[in-house]
Design a protein around this motif. Structure first.
Motif: not given
Ligand code: AMP
Ligand code: ZN
Ligand code: FE
Ligand code: FE
Length: 289
Positions: A152-162
């Protein structure tokens, strides 16, 4: 008269939305809205196309932009919306150029770090994926999903991009003073976007930030937004009224990049036409397409 509604916060393929500018306008029309502002991140590249479609469909169109600035509160986010900006303004052209430069500095760092982590996304791939739009983290999130790295987008941000994520890099931001004055110099009205994202921890702190922004030339507060509960809408409405600030509202529509958000609806609420009318009445340069 039946109540009429608008949406004053939306993104297109000119930045990190998935609908072309004209398609956002068509969607607004089919959702029964009487007005729309396109507020892409760091660019007005979608405005000409959107304005032409709005004219055809007889819906009021407001040219806008959304700028990230240095947050006044730790871990918070400060986004300033600029409404009724003059697309011909040299100050605006200079600002958007600088903002894109800041992204051009950051994006390769994200890509390089991902590669160190064994995740191969090339700059070309990312640029192509953004299809000429301003390349942002949601595009990289979508590629991470496509490659099966995250779900998910959320997982992408939480793990990598945020912030705190494995491939997070900040980008150079304007100070609040510079963001607000640049929008004013562009003939626009600066409005504080989604104040909940400031992450104020108490009322006095929020009040202080609003007062400081007001001194710098802030014209309004986005009281209705997809991230705002009814209690927050009420709180920001009281704040806006106390300081004589404009009230605005929008969904922050991004198409497929934020699947739970529909154009014209912000966490179950609609945005009254009066917000748009008051904005246009206040604008020094009421560009009305
Ligand atoms: P950028 O312009 O590259 O800084 O990315 C900003 C975009 O990423 C905006 O559309 C934000 O709404 C979105 N965004 C920021 N943080 C998150 C998050 N934690 N989850 C999902 N989207 C986010
Ligand atoms: Zn966005
Ligand atoms: Fe924002
Ligand atoms: Fe936005």
């Amino acid at each position: 008269m039946t109540r009429q509604f608008v949406d004053l916060h939306s993104h297109s393929t000119a930045s990190d939305g998935t609908f072309a500018p004209a398609d956002v306008v068509r969607l607004a029309k089919s959702a029964g809205l009487v007005g729309l502002a396109l507020t892409d991140h760091d660019t007005i590249a979608g405005i000409t196309e959107a304005a032409a479609e709005a004219k055809k469909l007889e819906i009021t169109f407001i040219p806008g932009i959304e700028i990230s600035a240095v947050p006044p509160i730790d871990n918070g986010t400060l986004h300033i919306l600029g409404y009724c900006i003059d697309p011909q303004s040299p100050a605006l052209a200079e600002m958007t150029r600088n903002l894109i430069d800041a992204r051009d500095d950051r994006n390769p760092k994200i890509i390089a770090r991902l590669r160190e982590l064994g995740i191969v996304i090339t700059m070309d791939e990312a640029v192509n994926y953004a299809r000429g739009g301003v390349l942002g983290r949601p595009h990289i999130a979508a590629l991470l999903i496509r490659k099966g790295i995250v779900k998910t987008v959320k997982q992408a941000f939480d793990e990598y991009l945020a912030p705190g994520g494995k491939a997070y890099f900040d980008k150079e931001r304007l100070t609040p003073r510079a963001a607000i004055s640049r929008i004013r110099q562009s003939g626009g009205l600066p409005v504080l976007a989604h104040p909940v994202q400031l992450r104020a921890t108490n009322h006095a702190q929020l009040d202080r930030v609003i007062k400081d922004l007001l001194d710098l030339g802030l014209a309004g507060i986005e009281v209705i937004h997809s991230d705002h509960s009814q209690a927050l809408v009420d709180k920001y409405t009281r704040l806006a009224d106390r300081y004589g600030l404009l009230k605005t509202g929008g969904s922050d529509f991004h198409g497929g990049n934020k699947k739970d958000i529909s154009l014209g609806t912000a966490n179950g609420r609609r945005i009254p036409r009066k917000f748009m009318d008051d904005l246009l009445a206040r604008a020094a340069n009421p560009v009305r397409f």
